[in-house]
Scaffold this motif. Structure first.
Motif, mmCIF file in Angstrom:
data_model
loop_
_atom_site.group_PDB
_atom_site.id
_atom_site.type_symbol
_atom_site.label_atom_id
_atom_site.label_comp_id
_atom_site.label_asym_id
_atom_site.label_seq_id
_atom_site.Cartn_x
_atom_site.Cartn_y
_atom_site.Cartn_z
ATOM 1 N N ALA A 1 12.163 26.943 -58.274
ATOM 2 C CA ALA A 1 10.779 26.602 -57.977
ATOM 3 C C ALA A 1 10.086 26.177 -59.263
ATOM 4 O O ALA A 1 10.137 26.892 -60.273
ATOM 5 N N LEU A 2 9.457 25.014 -59.238
ATOM 6 C CA LEU A 2 8.718 24.495 -60.384
ATOM 7 C C LEU A 2 7.225 24.557 -60.079
ATOM 8 O O LEU A 2 6.740 23.961 -59.119
ATOM 9 N N TYR A 3 6.482 25.314 -60.908
ATOM 10 C CA TYR A 3 5.032 25.398 -60.822
ATOM 11 C C TYR A 3 4.457 24.621 -61.995
ATOM 12 O O TYR A 3 4.811 24.891 -63.148
ATOM 13 N N LEU A 4 3.573 23.678 -61.710
ATOM 14 C CA LEU A 4 3.016 22.847 -62.770
ATOM 15 C C LEU A 4 1.567 22.530 -62.433
ATOM 16 O O LEU A 4 1.263 22.044 -61.341
ATOM 17 N N ASN A 5 0.648 22.822 -63.377
ATOM 18 C CA ASN A 5 -0.769 22.571 -63.166
ATOM 19 C C ASN A 5 -1.373 22.004 -64.437
ATOM 20 O O ASN A 5 -1.097 22.487 -65.541
ATOM 21 N N LEU A 6 -2.195 20.974 -64.294
ATOM 22 C CA LEU A 6 -2.855 20.332 -65.423
ATOM 23 C C LEU A 6 -4.369 20.481 -65.282
ATOM 24 O O LEU A 6 -4.971 19.888 -64.378
ATOM 25 N N ASP A 7 -4.980 21.320 -66.133
ATOM 26 C CA ASP A 7 -6.432 21.399 -66.257
ATOM 27 C C ASP A 7 -7.113 21.669 -64.916
ATOM 28 O O ASP A 7 -7.986 20.928 -64.481
ATOM 29 N N ASP A 8 -6.722 22.717 -64.255
ATOM 30 C CA ASP A 8 -7.389 23.128 -63.019
ATOM 31 C C ASP A 8 -7.518 24.642 -63.043
ATOM 32 O O ASP A 8 -6.616 25.364 -62.647
ATOM 33 N N THR A 9 -8.648 25.138 -63.530
ATOM 34 C CA THR A 9 -8.838 26.584 -63.674
ATOM 35 C C THR A 9 -8.919 27.276 -62.328
ATOM 36 O O THR A 9 -8.703 28.482 -62.229
ATOM 37 N N ARG A 10 -9.200 26.536 -61.254
ATOM 38 C CA ARG A 10 -9.276 27.165 -59.943
ATOM 39 C C ARG A 10 -7.922 27.701 -59.511
ATOM 40 O O ARG A 10 -7.838 28.671 -58.782
ATOM 41 N N LEU A 11 -6.856 27.044 -59.949
ATOM 42 C CA LEU A 11 -5.522 27.466 -59.521
ATOM 43 C C LEU A 11 -4.926 28.530 -60.424
ATOM 44 O O LEU A 11 -3.940 29.156 -60.080
ATOM 45 N N ARG A 12 -5.536 28.757 -61.564
ATOM 46 C CA ARG A 12 -4.901 29.644 -62.545
ATOM 47 C C ARG A 12 -4.839 31.080 -62.054
ATOM 48 O O ARG A 12 -3.826 31.747 -62.168
ATOM 49 N N PHE A 13 -5.929 31.555 -61.489
ATOM 50 C CA PHE A 13 -5.983 32.951 -61.082
ATOM 51 C C PHE A 13 -5.923 33.103 -59.556
ATOM 52 O O PHE A 13 -6.179 34.167 -59.044
ATOM 53 N N SER A 14 -5.628 32.027 -58.866
ATOM 54 C CA SER A 14 -5.560 32.125 -57.411
ATOM 55 C C SER A 14 -4.143 32.460 -56.994
ATOM 56 O O SER A 14 -3.195 32.362 -57.764
ATOM 57 N N SER A 15 -4.037 32.892 -55.740
ATOM 58 C CA SER A 15 -2.719 33.189 -55.181
ATOM 59 C C SER A 15 -2.161 31.995 -54.438
ATOM 60 O O SER A 15 -1.117 32.098 -53.798
ATOM 61 N N GLY A 16 -2.853 30.860 -54.494
ATOM 62 C CA GLY A 16 -2.417 29.700 -53.735
ATOM 63 C C GLY A 16 -1.604 28.725 -54.547
ATOM 64 O O GLY A 16 -1.706 27.520 -54.351
ATOM 65 N N ARG A 17 -0.849 29.207 -55.510
ATOM 66 C CA ARG A 17 -0.017 28.315 -56.318
ATOM 67 C C ARG A 17 1.036 27.662 -55.417
ATOM 68 O O ARG A 17 1.677 28.321 -54.616
ATOM 69 N N VAL A 18 1.215 26.374 -55.607
ATOM 70 C CA VAL A 18 2.159 25.616 -54.797
ATOM 71 C C VAL A 18 3.335 25.225 -55.674
ATOM 72 O O VAL A 18 3.154 24.655 -56.754
ATOM 73 N N ALA A 19 4.524 25.535 -55.206
ATOM 74 C CA ALA A 19 5.731 25.230 -55.962
ATOM 75 C C ALA A 19 6.480 24.085 -55.303
ATOM 76 O O ALA A 19 6.472 23.931 -54.083
ATOM 77 N N VAL A 20 7.132 23.285 -56.121
ATOM 78 C CA VAL A 20 8.095 22.302 -55.636
ATOM 79 C C VAL A 20 9.470 22.950 -55.773
ATOM 80 O O VAL A 20 9.873 23.342 -56.870
ATOM 81 N N THR A 21 10.169 23.082 -54.663
ATOM 82 C CA THR A 21 11.407 23.858 -54.626
ATOM 83 C C THR A 21 12.589 22.937 -54.378
ATOM 84 O O THR A 21 12.538 22.048 -53.522
ATOM 85 N N LEU A 22 13.662 23.166 -55.119
ATOM 86 C CA LEU A 22 14.887 22.381 -54.985
ATOM 87 C C LEU A 22 16.099 23.295 -55.121
ATOM 88 O O LEU A 22 16.019 24.390 -55.678
ATOM 89 N N GLY A 23 17.226 22.795 -54.647
ATOM 90 C CA GLY A 23 18.474 23.528 -54.806
ATOM 91 C C GLY A 23 18.641 24.625 -53.775
ATOM 92 O O GLY A 23 17.730 24.977 -53.024
ATOM 93 N N SER A 24 19.827 25.204 -53.760
ATOM 94 C CA SER A 24 20.137 26.288 -52.847
ATOM 95 C C SER A 24 21.424 26.948 -53.313
ATOM 96 O O SER A 24 22.280 26.303 -53.933
ATOM 97 N N LEU A 25 21.545 28.249 -53.059
ATOM 98 C CA LEU A 25 22.754 29.002 -53.417
ATOM 99 C C LEU A 25 23.045 28.884 -54.910
ATOM 100 O O LEU A 25 24.203 28.788 -55.329
ATOM 101 N N LEU A 26 21.997 28.885 -55.730
ATOM 102 C CA LEU A 26 22.157 28.677 -57.168
ATOM 103 C C LEU A 26 22.576 29.944 -57.907
ATOM 104 O O LEU A 26 22.719 29.922 -59.129
ATOM 105 N N ASP A 27 22.768 31.038 -57.175
ATOM 106 C CA ASP A 27 23.253 32.275 -57.788
ATOM 107 C C ASP A 27 24.755 32.434 -57.600
ATOM 108 O O ASP A 27 25.259 33.547 -57.469
ATOM 109 N N ASP A 28 25.493 31.330 -57.606
ATOM 110 C CA ASP A 28 26.930 31.355 -57.335
ATOM 111 C C ASP A 28 27.775 31.508 -58.595
ATOM 112 O O ASP A 28 28.997 31.358 -58.547
ATOM 113 N N GLN A 29 27.153 31.794 -59.760
ATOM 114 C CA GLN A 29 27.844 31.994 -61.036
ATOM 115 C C GLN A 29 28.587 30.743 -61.499
ATOM 116 O O GLN A 29 29.574 30.827 -62.226
#
Length: 1236
Positions: free
Chosen positions: A206-234
């Protein structure tokens, strides 16, 4: 190079001595290559490259001087030689094609390189007349790696030279392999609210990235861009993050996501430092992270800086807390249970010094059901079973054949993640623990002593011998860390035959594969999966099919008219299966045209005052369709228009001095337009100038006369490339007594350019060519054809090896063939009548990663499932040939029209204008776009004209426009029985296709008219296994519609209008059901009432009989009332009492008829019990008699009997046949009845 034996079995390991770009297999003198012992159950050959290398290609040969070679194999790789991963090609295909003889060399270039030390080749197939024989070459180069090891408490800190670092461009790359499904790989944040976080969560990045938006800093509504699966396969996975301003490219392995960041700025400002591998201070303010990373990271680059290299050289800007610079390898080794029916692992329960027994292991799977562990207890026939059931973990204690005790825990344990489970006995209790869930216990009658332990499934021998029986399915998935009575189980001993027994296992690897990555479900469909396949949930998308590819709506109002619909609101999908979704429009079906009407947000007249050119009045119009949908609608229409009503008083459209515009409108492309009516673009005039009736001929617009009285410049815009109007600007209403009044009408379009876009082929060597099909993953194509030739190719597109082709292979057979790399696939539909009869016939072929299908007219749909692990992409590189082939052979002679590919209509006419041997259009009366035959009548070409075939219409006459009406009294009735001539043919497994089959439904269309002065009475009843409609005139004279879609629910009741319909006037009823389980449209306005006393009330109403007139009764393509009048001598028709043909429908049309207008939707979300019942004989009963009570008793019996038969019928049938023929007596019967 030299060869070593790993153990006493024939598994062989090879080690390279050279580090050149090519690694040659060492061959002992006279041996000629590697060949395993015949007793090896799972032979393989392993290559040790001494160091991690980057492998880009492999080549194989058979054993020299022999008939031994490998024709198919798997390739596995490993850093340690213990934990292996299967290499998969771009399509997810794991199988490599090998050799066809002993001497030929087959080179396989890898779509993505392997960076590893060990390679293992596992033969799958070999020469059936010989044995396994193999020589191998490996191509590649040295691989340099900078590695850091993180233990879950360590991290690397990269500190900036200044207080903060602000960047508009960032490039971050790394490779990692993880021992757990959670962990932070990267984190940085700034005081103004910027942050970047890369986190492993539930095996996904999950990649979380925010540019100059203080409203998102302390909120619980962070939106992630998610990729991949089964990445704990060693195993190693690569990550690349590229950012420029707000645009970001995020890549994990071979999958890339493009997105724009949140925030108002373009730069990323991070204070002090970036941390890798975790957060050194977990309590740091503003952080929201869970765990530090536990695993290895290599080749970590931040904006060109090698962070690990700096840390390894102890540079001051790097702080390394408990980080080591070599990757420690865990000893976790997995085993894959390959088969859901025959895989098992049996172990002897070793005695415990503490008494009882204890079993621990970890598992991961996608399947919702499967046996994990079974053991027989000392007190027979008692046994314990641990299984996954409905995605939960269930422990069952069988005390006898009929008695058992069970407990369950967990939720969705088939999520593909590793789950830990333990089972232990102490005293008279057995305890089951799953992950961190509270333990669950079962009480025993005696102290427990376990016998043999069966993991994953049971042997094929008798359950009486083993005490083991699969409750549903065997386990299909991976297990690791198996221990019995605190003693770890060495699975290498099992593989070598020195411990326990097994079947259908793959050791030292976990073969789980995420089939929903990438997501092949289109149009927002939700992907779910089992071990071997995936499914798409198309609920609420407006699409159906195995991959949600096909729109359930027609592409235009013209298509709805051709399907027999009348005016009303409809959802259309202008690009069919394309990316645009459906939109709701009004279809106004007049005698000569079908108008599509799209409304907007401002249809009322609006008064404008006080606007100037500097501060003009601006109104933007929001249409009920998106801009993209509007463009597609306009482009596909023959003509479009939009009315502008503009009234003015001392408000000019153009400046009288220099002619510059003071008001204008904006077209669909955002361009300013200054013409106000029927003139061509670019002419600054109004309609009055064209008609030469302006109030002052010195001006081109009435408003420009600038009078104190009201003037009008209303016009119709008809240059469709500029429509619709998206905005209007008015700038001259600021003077005294100056004002304007305007209204922009809805967008109105007529005609469907694709419906009659046709080409005629006169020479066998002629064809039309178009650009290459862009249909790698899914393709649907449809068209109409008519011909007198016995065969011919409709279209063809070739690749190097792949191809796709649709052809008339014989006078009565259409074939659809293609090859995506798994070998040629052919689907054929055979008609019972010749198809080269110079009449129009419909063909639709579809191919997706899930299945292929072929439809011809109303014949049964042919299906073929795609292999679960085969190639997916159709790779073409030649032009698309229509009406012929590149070889100029087997060309088509005849007409093709309405060729549509993935929702896009191919312009045959335009290309035919410049092609010899082909002409645009198609000769013949039935080819015209005007409807010559009405009300489902079929136009049939004749040598000197045409005739209308009204056999499938409820109307008669030369154009199928004359209503067929019958008068009934209490003593009269008609019974009519008809048959479907074909059984449904399909090639589909019930398990893999169940989701798609249950979400599909054929269309149901019903229509009739009635006139009476008597109530109560039963008008019409339709009954099937799963579907029921009843139309009843109630005691009050109101119409009651009883609607029933579920065998396990009570029916709903709709009342179109509360007033009495027993008024001696003709009333029309029409029902239209879409081919989807979730939507039924009833063309009426209704209120839902109760349905609990359904049976008794209907019986009372039906017992009164019916006195009156019925007209134009139709169900789908069948007109039972008309057939009863015209076929009284047929054995299919039985008439009782006096039946008299009437002209009530004609008389009503000459005065006034009363359709129950309006439209309502009833949504039903039960996908499991709503499939249509298909095939067999369908019985229609037309009854208005004193014996209506007996008829209703039969209906209710059918209704209940259908509940028990529905499940059987669903398995045997898939799609409803819309055409029901009357002339076949060899069909199977279907319990469907209609009472009128």
């Amino acid at each position: 190079m030299f060869m070593t034996k790993e153990d006493t079995r024939s598994d062989t390991a090879l080690t390279s001595e050279t580090m050149t770009g090519v690694f040659f297999l060492w061959i002992p003198k006279g041996a000629g290559g590697w060949s395993p012992q015949a007793t090896d159950r799972q032979p393989w050959i392993q290559l040790d490259l001494r160091n991690r290398m980057e492998v880009t290609a492999i080549a194989t040969q058979g054993r020299y001087g022999s008939s031994d070679w490998v024709s198919g194999y798997l390739l596995l790789f490993s850093d340690t030689g213990r934990a292996w991963k299967q290499y998969r090609q771009e399509d997810g295909v794991g199988r490599f094609a090998g050799n066809v003889n002993a001497d030929g060399v087959v080179l396989q270039k890898l779509s993505h390189s392997i960076r590893s030390r060990f390679l293992r080749f596992v033969p799958l197939d070999w020469n059936p007349s010989g044995w396994v024989g193999l020589r191998v070459e490996v191509y590649g180069c040295a691989y340099k790696s900078y590695v850091a090891d993180f233990d879950g408490r360590s991290s690397l800190l990269y500190r900036f030279n200044q207080k903060s670092m602000s960047t508009v461009k960032d490039v971050i790359s790394l490779r990692f392999k993880s021992r757990q499904a959670e962990g932070v790989l990267l984190h940085g944040e700034g005081q103004r609210g910027d942050y970047i976080t890369l986190e492993l969560h539930r095996g996904r990045l999950a990649l979380y990235l925010n540019l100059d938006d203080t409203r998102l800093r302390f909120s619980s509504g962070r939106v992630a861009v998610t990729l991949g699966s089964l990445l704990d396969d060693q195993h190693w996975h690569s990550v690349l993050i590229e950012r420029f301003n707000k645009q970001v490219n995020f890549t994990v392995d071979s999958h890339t996501e493009h997105f724009r960041t949140k925030g108002e700025g373009d730069s990323l400002e991070v204070d002090y430092e970036l941390s890798f591998g975790g957060i050194p201070l977990p309590g740091k303010p503003g952080t929201f992270l869970r765990k530090n990373f536990h695993g290895c990271i290599e080749n970590l680059y931040y904006n060109g800086i090698n962070v690990i290299d700096l840390a390894k050289r102890r540079k001051p800007q790097i702080y390394s807390g408990n980080v080591t610079f070599s990757c420690s390898e865990p000893q976790l080794v997995s085993t894959t249970f390959l088969s859901s029916s025959s895989s098992f692992l049996s172990l002897r329960a070793m005695a415990s010094s503490l008494g009882g027994f204890a079993v621990r292991f970890q598992f991961r799977t996608w399947n919702p059901d499967g046996l994990l562990l079974s053991t027989r207890l000392a007190l027979e026939p008692q046994r314990l079973e641990l299984q996954i059931s409905n995605s939960r973990l269930r422990l069952t204690h069988h005390t006898s054949a009929q008695q058992k005790e069970e407990v369950s825990t967990g939720h969705k344990v088939n999520d593909g993640l590793w789950h830990s489970v333990s089972l232990s006995s102490r005293g008279l209790q057995v305890t089951m623990t799953l992950d961190n869930e509270p333990p669950s216990t079962i009480d025993l009658e005696d102290h427990m002593e376990a016998g043999d332990l069966y993991f994953g499934g049971c042997p094929s021998s008798s359950p009486a011998d083993t005490g083991c029986e699969n409750p549903t399915l065997a386990f299909q998935g991976c297990m690791r860390l198996i221990s019995v009575n605190s003693q770890p189980v060495d699975l290498n001993l099992v593989r070598q035959g020195r411990l326990g027994n097994y079947r259908e296992l793959q050791f030292n690897t976990c073969g789980i594969h995420d089939r929903c990555l990438p997501n092949f479900c289109e149009h927002g469909g939700q992907c779910s999966q089992s071990w071997s396949t995936f499914y798409c949930d198309c609920s609420g998308t407006g699409y159906n099919g195995a991959t949600c590819h096909n729109s359930i709506y027609e592409v235009s109002c013209e298509a709805y008219r051709l399907a027999g619909s009348s005016s009303g609101y409809f959802s259309i999908d202008p690009d069919g299966s394309g990316p645009l979704g459906p939109t709701k429009v009004y279809c106004n079906m007049t005698e000569d045209k079908v108008w599509t009407v799209v409304t907007h947000n401002s249809t009322d007249p609006i008064r404008v005052q006080g606007s100037t050119l500097q501060k003009p009045y601006i109104m933007k119009f929001n249409y009920s369709a998106s801009p993209e949908q509007l463009i597609a609608l306009v482009a596909g229409s023959e003509q479009c228009q939009q009315e502008i009503v503009y009234s003015c008083r001392k408000s000019r459209l153009f400046n009288t001095w220099d002619g510059s515009p003071l008001s204008w409108w904006v077209d669909q492309a955002g361009e300013r337009r200054t013409y106000w009516g029927g003139f061509l673009p670019g002419v600054q005039q109004c309609s009055c100038s064209l008609e030469e009736n302006c109030i002052d001929m010195n001006y081109f617009c009435n408003c420009d006369a600038d009078t104190d009285s009201w003037a009008n410049d209303t016009g119709v815009l008809s240059y469709k490339e500029h429509l619709p109007v998206s905005e209007i600007v008015i700038g001259d209403t600021n003077r005294t007594f100056s004002e304007a009044l305007y209204r922009i009408g809805p967008l109105r379009c007529y005609g469907d350019k694709s419906t009659w876009n046709a080409a005629s082929f006169y020479q066998e060597s002629s064809y039309l060519h178009f650009p290459t099909l862009q249909t790698e993953l899914s393709a649907d194509l449809s068209f109409y054809f008519k011909t007198s030739a016995p065969s011919g190719v409709f279209l063809e597109n070739l690749g190097l090896k792949d191809f796709i082709r649709v052809e008339l292979s014989s006078p009565s057979v259409v074939t659809f063939s293609f090859d995506v790399g798994n070998g040629p696939v052919i689907l054929a539909v055979k008609s019972h009548v010749p198809l080269n009869d110079r009449q129009w016939h419909y063909v639709r072929a579809e191919r997706s990663v899930k299945e292929a299908s072929l439809q011809v007219d109303q014949l049964p749909l042919r299906f073929l499932e795609a292999p679960s692990d085969g190639h997916l992409r159709l790779r073409l590189n030649s032009q698309l040939f229509v009406g012929g082939t590149a070889a100029r052979q087997r060309g088509f002679l005849g007409c093709i029209r309405t060729l549509t590919i993935n929702g896009v209509t191919v312009n045959l006419e335009e290309r035919a204008k410049m092609t010899p041997g082909v002409s645009p259009g198609c000769p013949g009366h039935c080819s015209s776009s005007s409807s010559l035959c009405h009300n489902r009548g079929r136009c049939v070409e004749k040598n000197s004209g045409y005739v209308c075939d009204c056999s499938q219409s409820a109307y008669s006459g030369p154009s199928c426009k004359e209503e067929v009406s019958v008068s009934f009294d209490r003593e009269s009735s008609v019974t009519y029985t008809f048959q479907e001539p074909f059984s449904v043919m399909q090639n589909r497994s019930s398990q893999a296709s169940s989701v798609y089959r249950e979400s599909s439904r054929a269309r149901e269309n019903m229509a009739f008219s009635f006139m009476t002065t008597q109530s109560p009475a039963m008008l019409l009843t339709v009954s099937t296994f799963m579907l029921g409609f009843q139309f009843t005139l109630w005691f009050t004279g109101s119409l009651q519609i009883w609607y029933h879609l579920h065998v396990d629910r009570r029916p709903d009741v709709f009342s179109p209008r509360p007033t009495s319909l027993v008024d001696g006037r003709l009333h029309r009823i029409r029902i239209h059901q879409l081919p989807s389980w979730e939507t039924v449209i009833i063309l009426c306005s209704f209120w839902i009432t109760g349905g609990e006393n359904f049976d008794e009330e209907v019986m009372q109403a039906g017992s009164k009989g019916f006195i009156g007139c019925l007209s134009s009764v139709q169900f789908n393509h069948v007109a039972p009332l008309k057939a009863a009048l015209l076929n009284r001598g047929s054995s299919l028709v039985s008439v009782r009492g006096h039946l008299e043909e009437s002209n009530c429908g004609l008389l009503a049309d000459s005065t006034t008829s009363h359709p129950l207008s309006g439209k309502c939707e009833s949504h039903d979300n039960d996908t499991r019990h709503d499939s249509a019942v298909i095939g067999g004989v369908v019985t229609v009963v037309v009854c208005f008699t004193l014996c209506a009570v007996a008829v209703m008793t039969r209906f209710l019996y059918r209704h209940r009997q259908g509940r028990t038969d529905a499940s059987v019928s669903e398995k045997e049938h898939r799609h409803n046949l819309e055409t029901l023929h009357l002339n076949n007596s060899s069909s199977l019967r279907d319990n469907r009845e209609y009472y009128i």
